[in-house]
Design a protein around this motif. Structure first.
Motif, PDB file in Angstrom:
ATOM      1  N   PHE A  38      -0.322  -9.011  -7.296  1.00 25.17           N
ATOM      2  CA  PHE A  38      -0.643 -10.367  -6.835  1.00 25.17           C
ATOM      3  C   PHE A  38      -0.419 -11.391  -7.950  1.00 25.17           C
ATOM      4  O   PHE A  38      -0.977 -12.481  -7.908  1.00 25.17           O
ATOM      5  CB  PHE A  38      -2.087 -10.429  -6.334  1.00 25.17           C
ATOM      6  CG  PHE A  38      -2.234  -9.961  -4.910  1.00 25.17           C
ATOM      7  CD1 PHE A  38      -1.848 -10.779  -3.862  1.00 25.17           C
ATOM      8  CD2 PHE A  38      -2.747  -8.712  -4.618  1.00 25.17           C
ATOM      9  CE1 PHE A  38      -1.978 -10.367  -2.540  1.00 25.17           C
ATOM     10  CE2 PHE A  38      -2.881  -8.281  -3.301  1.00 25.17           C
ATOM     11  CZ  PHE A  38      -2.491  -9.113  -2.255  1.00 25.17           C
ATOM     12  N   GLY A  39       0.395 -11.054  -8.943  1.00 26.06           N
ATOM     13  CA  GLY A  39       0.723 -11.998 -10.006  1.00 26.06           C
ATOM     14  C   GLY A  39       0.309 -11.457 -11.360  1.00 26.06           C
ATOM     15  O   GLY A  39      -0.653 -10.697 -11.474  1.00 26.06           O
TER      16      GLY A  39
ATOM     17  N   VAL B 162     -10.846 -10.447  -1.869  1.00 25.06           N
ATOM     18  CA  VAL B 162     -10.537 -11.375  -2.955  1.00 25.06           C
ATOM     19  C   VAL B 162     -10.746 -10.697  -4.307  1.00 25.06           C
ATOM     20  O   VAL B 162      -9.909 -10.806  -5.208  1.00 25.06           O
ATOM     21  CB  VAL B 162     -11.400 -12.660  -2.847  1.00 25.06           C
ATOM     22  CG1 VAL B 162     -11.194 -13.554  -4.066  1.00 25.06           C
ATOM     23  CG2 VAL B 162     -11.076 -13.407  -1.558  1.00 25.06           C
ATOM     24  N   TYR B 163     -11.862  -9.960  -4.440  1.00 27.03           N
ATOM     25  CA  TYR B 163     -12.117  -9.244  -5.701  1.00 27.03           C
ATOM     26  C   TYR B 163     -11.007  -8.243  -6.005  1.00 27.03           C
ATOM     27  O   TYR B 163     -10.506  -8.161  -7.115  1.00 27.03           O
ATOM     28  CB  TYR B 163     -13.448  -8.490  -5.621  1.00 27.03           C
ATOM     29  CG  TYR B 163     -14.686  -9.340  -5.806  1.00 27.03           C
ATOM     30  CD1 TYR B 163     -14.704 -10.405  -6.716  1.00 27.03           C
ATOM     31  CD2 TYR B 163     -15.854  -9.066  -5.091  1.00 27.03           C
ATOM     32  CE1 TYR B 163     -15.849 -11.169  -6.895  1.00 27.03           C
ATOM     33  CE2 TYR B 163     -17.007  -9.831  -5.266  1.00 27.03           C
ATOM     34  CZ  TYR B 163     -17.000 -10.878  -6.164  1.00 27.03           C
ATOM     35  OH  TYR B 163     -18.128 -11.624  -6.340  1.00 27.03           O
ATOM     36  N   ARG B 164     -10.662  -7.451  -4.993  1.00 24.71           N
ATOM     37  CA  ARG B 164      -9.664  -6.400  -5.229  1.00 24.71           C
ATOM     38  C   ARG B 164      -8.310  -6.994  -5.600  1.00 24.71           C
ATOM     39  O   ARG B 164      -7.655  -6.523  -6.521  1.00 24.71           O
ATOM     40  CB  ARG B 164      -9.503  -5.536  -3.973  1.00 24.71           C
ATOM     41  CG  ARG B 164     -10.652  -4.596  -3.731  1.00 24.71           C
ATOM     42  CD  ARG B 164     -10.272  -3.588  -2.656  1.00 24.71           C
ATOM     43  NE  ARG B 164     -11.246  -2.517  -2.576  1.00 24.71           N
ATOM     44  CZ  ARG B 164     -12.057  -2.330  -1.540  1.00 24.71           C
ATOM     45  NH1 ARG B 164     -12.002  -3.145  -0.507  1.00 24.71           N
ATOM     46  NH2 ARG B 164     -12.909  -1.341  -1.542  1.00 24.71           N
ATOM     47  N   ALA B 165      -7.894  -8.017  -4.861  1.00 19.57           N
ATOM     48  CA  ALA B 165      -6.591  -8.623  -5.153  1.00 19.57           C
ATOM     49  C   ALA B 165      -6.582  -9.187  -6.562  1.00 19.57           C
ATOM     50  O   ALA B 165      -5.600  -9.083  -7.286  1.00 19.57           O
ATOM     51  CB  ALA B 165      -6.283  -9.713  -4.126  1.00 19.57           C
ATOM     52  N   THR B 166      -7.721  -9.750  -6.986  1.00 18.53           N
ATOM     53  CA  THR B 166      -7.773 -10.389  -8.302  1.00 18.53           C
ATOM     54  C   THR B 166      -7.902  -9.368  -9.426  1.00 18.53           C
ATOM     55  O   THR B 166      -7.237  -9.487 -10.452  1.00 18.53           O
ATOM     56  CB  THR B 166      -8.989 -11.347  -8.365  1.00 18.53           C
ATOM     57  OG1 THR B 166      -8.952 -12.199  -7.223  1.00 18.53           O
ATOM     58  CG2 THR B 166      -8.930 -12.193  -9.625  1.00 18.53           C
TER      59      THR B 166
ATOM     60  N   LYS C 293       5.591 -18.034  -2.166  1.00 16.76           N
ATOM     61  CA  LYS C 293       4.334 -17.302  -2.065  1.00 16.76           C
ATOM     62  C   LYS C 293       3.565 -17.734  -0.817  1.00 16.76           C
ATOM     63  O   LYS C 293       3.560 -18.921  -0.474  1.00 16.76           O
ATOM     64  CB  LYS C 293       3.466 -17.577  -3.294  1.00 16.76           C
ATOM     65  CG  LYS C 293       3.992 -16.964  -4.582  1.00 16.76           C
ATOM     66  CD  LYS C 293       3.155 -17.416  -5.785  1.00 16.76           C
ATOM     67  CE  LYS C 293       3.709 -16.830  -7.083  1.00 16.76           C
ATOM     68  NZ  LYS C 293       3.047 -17.419  -8.280  1.00 16.76           N
ATOM     69  N   SER C 294       2.898 -16.789  -0.198  1.00 15.36           N
ATOM     70  CA  SER C 294       1.956 -17.139   0.863  1.00 15.36           C
ATOM     71  C   SER C 294       0.744 -17.786   0.188  1.00 15.36           C
ATOM     72  O   SER C 294       0.576 -17.660  -1.028  1.00 15.36           O
ATOM     73  CB  SER C 294       1.528 -15.882   1.616  1.00 15.36           C
ATOM     74  OG  SER C 294       0.682 -15.107   0.790  1.00 15.36           O
ATOM     75  N   PRO C 295      -0.112 -18.467   0.944  1.00 14.99           N
ATOM     76  CA  PRO C 295      -1.305 -19.042   0.304  1.00 14.99           C
ATOM     77  C   PRO C 295      -2.124 -18.004  -0.462  1.00 14.99           C
ATOM     78  O   PRO C 295      -2.566 -18.268  -1.582  1.00 14.99           O
ATOM     79  CB  PRO C 295      -2.090 -19.610   1.485  1.00 14.99           C
ATOM     80  CG  PRO C 295      -1.026 -19.985   2.474  1.00 14.99           C
ATOM     81  CD  PRO C 295       0.028 -18.916   2.341  1.00 14.99           C
ATOM     82  N   LEU C 296      -2.310 -16.812   0.113  1.00 24.38           N
ATOM     83  CA  LEU C 296      -3.060 -15.767  -0.595  1.00 24.38           C
ATOM     84  C   LEU C 296      -2.378 -15.418  -1.915  1.00 24.38           C
ATOM     85  O   LEU C 296      -3.016 -15.325  -2.965  1.00 24.38           O
ATOM     86  CB  LEU C 296      -3.175 -14.508   0.284  1.00 24.38           C
ATOM     87  CG  LEU C 296      -3.805 -13.283  -0.376  1.00 24.38           C
ATOM     88  CD1 LEU C 296      -5.282 -13.519  -0.683  1.00 24.38           C
ATOM     89  CD2 LEU C 296      -3.644 -12.036   0.496  1.00 24.38           C
TER      90      LEU C 296
ATOM     91  N   VAL D 152      -2.749 -18.466  -4.442  1.00 21.50           N
ATOM     92  CA  VAL D 152      -4.084 -18.678  -5.000  1.00 21.50           C
ATOM     93  C   VAL D 152      -4.451 -17.538  -5.943  1.00 21.50           C
ATOM     94  O   VAL D 152      -4.890 -17.767  -7.079  1.00 21.50           O
ATOM     95  CB  VAL D 152      -5.123 -18.843  -3.863  1.00 21.50           C
ATOM     96  CG1 VAL D 152      -6.544 -18.704  -4.405  1.00 21.50           C
ATOM     97  CG2 VAL D 152      -4.932 -20.186  -3.177  1.00 21.50           C
ATOM     98  N   VAL D 153      -4.253 -16.300  -5.510  1.00 18.99           N
ATOM     99  CA  VAL D 153      -4.639 -15.176  -6.363  1.00 18.99           C
ATOM    100  C   VAL D 153      -3.762 -15.128  -7.611  1.00 18.99           C
ATOM    101  O   VAL D 153      -4.248 -14.867  -8.717  1.00 18.99           O
ATOM    102  CB  VAL D 153      -4.592 -13.838  -5.590  1.00 18.99           C
ATOM    103  CG1 VAL D 153      -4.899 -12.674  -6.513  1.00 18.99           C
ATOM    104  CG2 VAL D 153      -5.587 -13.864  -4.440  1.00 18.99           C
TER     105      VAL D 153
END
Lengths: 385, 496
Positions: free
Chosen positions: B38-39, B164-168, B403-406, B409-410
């Motif tokens: 995710f980045g 959100v936690y997992r993606a980050t 990028k999609s919004p998700l 942002v992530v």
């Protein structure tokens, strides 16, 4: 796409504005030179048209809908009746402004939401390769169009409005701004050199126009729904004379496979309430405006095993506005008897949706370019002569 | 017209050239981080360099070999509902109307059982929120009350928070990207009735275990999960009306073929939809014992009810399914669909669309589809093939996807090294950007095509988010000073 450059700019000719950018000239000329506007509303998920406008006069209706048939409707013409939740639209009908096109739809047989929406938005049923949407093709290539001539309310730009001509998506007029306004020139310059140059130019130009808009100018209480808010934004843009020509809003949730009676009452209430508020808000500005609604297909004539309906074929379209022959049902009723149904199960299409839209594009917007390639519309009388 | 065709041809040729042009070494690492995660976080480029790109990708393909970030483990441990089974969840976190009734004394509180304490806490929160309270709250208690989700929404809120936690924070980034991809592929809608309670287990038990496994296992896990049975209405679809049986519902059968397996052009007819729906009659949800009625399905489990099943012969995609097969009818359909060549091509194209380019080269799609067929739909091997392809490592793919919004942002949170303090606030931002988590109502899921996220409203939302993050003013986020080379408002940052 390049072909569009060759079409004469009838918008400018219409107003005799010569080489002056159309929207500027019109703004300078005041209200008499107001723009014609087409507002398209998409009901995503396939509305059950047979519940919205009930064919109570068709003997097969009650047989096909043993638990869903409505006992009481708001009678329209002795054959069709409005769902009670659409009561807010009855005054429009009585004022001879609201028209109904029955059994309208796409000739393509697909029952896929995605494909059917795609075809209705590209305006080319059966053809997936079409890159632009029919609303975008409606935009003539003028020298300096208004940056907000085509607006979709929402967080994305619908397929219908995508294409070579600029079109703006906005959640609301007041949100359409940069938090860090000081950085605007620098950002504009950096994006101008990027692969997003067109998008960025369109966005910054639209922002300059919208920033100058006076605060909201309505006294009408819109329902606090997504469609209500969307139509309120559109009305605001129409009344502000910023050069709006095309507007788009949509509403989801119509895919009622199960226990649909209650859900539909709520959805139709939201839908009718938002449209009625918009109608009231526009007042005499309605003369310049045509509103048309569409949904990707209808639902099965027979209710399914779960007090809902599955994916069908023909649906209906609503239209209202200054030039619309309202208080009338347009098109031909195909009938609900087994042998009259499409593939033995769905309402048949008797009016191609492109016939309806073509008339609005040519008759209402005065656009002569072919927006639906390869399609010859039937004669149709949606607009007053 | 001829000119248009020529222009199209030359564009295609150009595009093909771009998929031949190789990436420089540094670009390769950036690209891998853009697509498998995710980045990039500060330090990620160096870490990949040190480990070696090939080895890093191999480890991402085998997430069990990667030690998880202790920070993530700690944050997830605070979320009590994400490890509960659906029946446990329904017992301990009842719908709002039940909590209300308990608070008003209309339903007795249970006097024993593991959920008693939990229920008492929910009733207290309800009373504090809705009835005022004679208790004196400390400022900290009041703040925590205001920030906590209303009782009844705890389950949904914690599911969103966990994502959100997992993606980050997760070190197993590819697994998270794939969990996002496959959940979206087999989308269900969190706000549809019982799916408020069933989605947690759906993602955890039916999606996650299979994202690098066999597609047929993934397909069957979704087909038999109550969240899917409820979302696409199959739980109520029955053979022709008799007694409590009411009749057929085509919803699941159609989307199973159109969206989950064959693709809309995969070669099925309306008659196939009806036949498949007949095969799946009786695939329904059983309420846990002692919890009947409507509330029962909140904690329900899959079961096959032969009394609701259409026992006649069916023909699906030309294959005869003999009468009397019972549950095996549906199982047979899943096997047919999982092994149909259209499924391999449809899934290969969708993966290439997400991981390579908006218009993925046909040759790559065909290679991925062939690998899918040759390995009985082994998704890990398909992904490995994708990450070894020249098209993936080409200029045509590099930074080509919006990028999609998700993702936006992530990736910004990760690049800034910011801490997520209140993940729901970030989820709320995503809602405003058109991508509310677990809340895509339509079965299509969100678009994997970058172009669909490219519009003026989205551009402004992205720039405004970046401005707020740079000033450490994003609700729910704590950002220290940003790395000096990082420009969240740069055009390049909007792409991956």
């Amino acid at each position: 796409m390049e072909r569009r450059a060759f079409f004469k700019s009838s918008g400018l000719a219409l107003f005799g504005a010569g080489a002056v950018p159309g929207w500027l000239a019109r703004a300078a000329q005041g209200p008499k030179a107001r723009r014609r506007v087409l507002v398209t509303i998409f009901q995503r998920g396939a509305m059950d048209g047979l519940s919205a406008v009930v064919p109570y006069g068709d003997p097969a209706y009650r047989v096909l809908r043993p638990t869903l048939a409505l006992d009481r409707t708001l009678d329209l013409d002795g054959f069709l009746g409005l769902h009670p939740a659409l009561a807010p639209l009855k005054p429009l009908w009585d004022a001879k402004q609201l028209a109904i096109v029955e059994a309208a739809g796409s000739p393509d047989p697909t029952r896929s939401h995605f494909d059917a929406q795609d075809y209705m938005e590209s305006g080319t049923p059966g053809l997936k390769a079409t890159r632009d949407g029919w609303l975008n093709r409606t935009l003539e290539r003028t020298a300096q169009p208004s940056p907000v001539r085509a607006v979709a309310v929402g967080s994305d730009l619908p397929r219908m409005l995508r294409g070579p001509q600029p079109a703006v998506a906005l959640s609301s007029v007041s949100d359409f701004r940069l938090r860090d306004a000081m950085a605007a020139p620098e950002l504009e310059a950096s994006f101008a050199k990027s692969s997003m140059a067109n998008l960025s130019r369109e966005t910054f130009e639209a922002m300059r126009i919208l920033k100058a808009l006076p605060a909201s100018n309505t006294t009408v209480a819109y329902p606090a729904t997504r469609l209500g808010r969307s139509l309120q934004e559109i009305a605001r843009l129409i009344k502000a004379d910023v050069g709006l020509e095309l507007a788009f809003a949509d509403m989801g949730g119509w895919d009622t496979h199960i226990n649909q009676a209650q859900r539909l009452t709520q959805l139709l209430g939201e839908f009718g309430g938002a449209l009625a508020a918009f109608w009231q808000d526009l007042g005499d500005r309605l003369e310049d405006v045509a509103v048309v609604t569409m949904s990707e297909f209808g639902r099965t004539a027979r209710e399914n095993g779960t007090r809902g309906t599955d994916h069908g074929h023909a649906n209906l379209m609503f239209a209202f506005g200054g030039g619309i022959q309202g208080g009338r049902v347009h098109g031909t009723w195909p009938g609900l008897a087994k042998e009259q149904l499409y593939e033995g199960r769905d309402l048949a299409v008797t009016t191609d949706f492109r016939t309806v839209l073509s008339q609005l594009v040519t008759g209402h917007l005065g656009q002569s370019a072919p927006v639906f390639p390869g399609f010859a519309p039937q004669p149709f009388s949606l607009l007053r002569a | 017209m001829n000119r248009a065709i020529l222009a199209c041809l030359s564009l295609t040729l150009l595009a093909n050239d771009a998929y031949q042009a190789k990436l420089a070494k540094d670009q390769q690492i950036t690209h891998a981080l853009n697509r498998l995660t995710f980045g990039a976080r500060p330090g990620d480029v160096e870490a990949v360099k040190k480990l070696g790109l090939k080895k890093w990708i191999d480890r991402q393909l085998h997430p069990e070999t990667i030690a998880e970030n202790p920070k993530l483990t700690e944050k997830l441990a605070e979320l009590k509902t994400i490890s509960l089974s659906a029946p446990e969840m329904a017992a301990a976190y009842p719908p709002p109307q039940v909590i209300k009734a308990m608070a008003e004394g209309k339903i007795p509180m249970p006097t024993e059982g593991a959920e008693r304490e939990q229920l008492a806490a929910l009733v207290t929160i309800y009373k504090r929120r809705n009835q005022g309270s004679d208790e004196k709250l400390t400022p900290a208690q009041r703040k925590s009350l205001l920030l906590s989700p209303p009782p009844g929404q705890t389950v949904a809120a914690e599911l969103v928070e966990a994502k959100v936690y997992r993606a980050t924070y997760s070190e197993r980034q590819l697994q998270e990207v794939l969990a996002d991809f496959w959940f979206n592929h087999f989308n269900v809608y969190l706000d549809k009735g019982a799916d408020r309670y069933l989605t947690t287990s759906y993602e955890r038990d039916a999606i996650r275990p299979f994202v690098l496994g066999k597609f047929r296992d993934l397909l069957r896990a979704t087909a038999t999960h109550p969240a899917m049975l409820f979302y696409l209405d199959n739980w109520q679809s029955t053979t022709a009306a008799k007694g409590r049986a009411k009749g057929l519902n085509e919803n699941y059968a159609r989307e199973l073929m159109e969206l989950h397996t064959l693709g809309v052009d995969g070669g099925y007819t309306q008659q196939d939809v009806i036949e498949v729906a007949r095969c799946f009659t009786g695939w329904t949800i059983r309420a846990p014992s002692g919890r009947g009625g409507r509330a029962g399905i909140y904690g329900g489990e899959f079961f096959f009810n032969p009394r609701l099943h259409d026992t006649g012969e069916k023909t699906v995609l030309g294959v005869k399914i003999p009468a009397g097969g019972g549950q095996q009818d549906g199982e047979r359909v899943l096997e047919i669909l999982a092994h149909h060549p259209s499924t391999s091509r449809y899934l290969a194209r969708k993966l290439a669309l997400r991981f390579v380019a908006d218009e993925p080269p046909a040759a790559l799609v065909e290679r991925l589809a062939a690998k899918f067929r040759a390995t009985d739909g082994d998704l890990g091997q398909v992904m490995a093939t994708l990450f070894e392809s020249k098209e993936f490592w080409s200029q045509g793919a590099y930074q080509s996807k919006m990028k999609s919004p998700l993702e936006l942002v992530v990736s910004a949170v990760r690049a800034a090294g910011a801490e997520v303090e209140r993940p729901l606030a970030l989820a709320n931002l995503l809602k405003g950007m058109g991508q509310p988590l677990y809340r895509k109502q339509e079965p299509t899921g969100y678009s994997n095509n970058g172009e669909d996220w490219t519009n003026s409203a989205s551009l402004l939302a992205r720039l405004n988010f970046a401005t707020a993050l740079e000033a450490n003013k994003v609700p729910g986020l704590r950002a220290a000073s940003l790395p000096s080379a990082l420009n969240l408002r740069a055009p390049e940052f909007q792409k991956r």
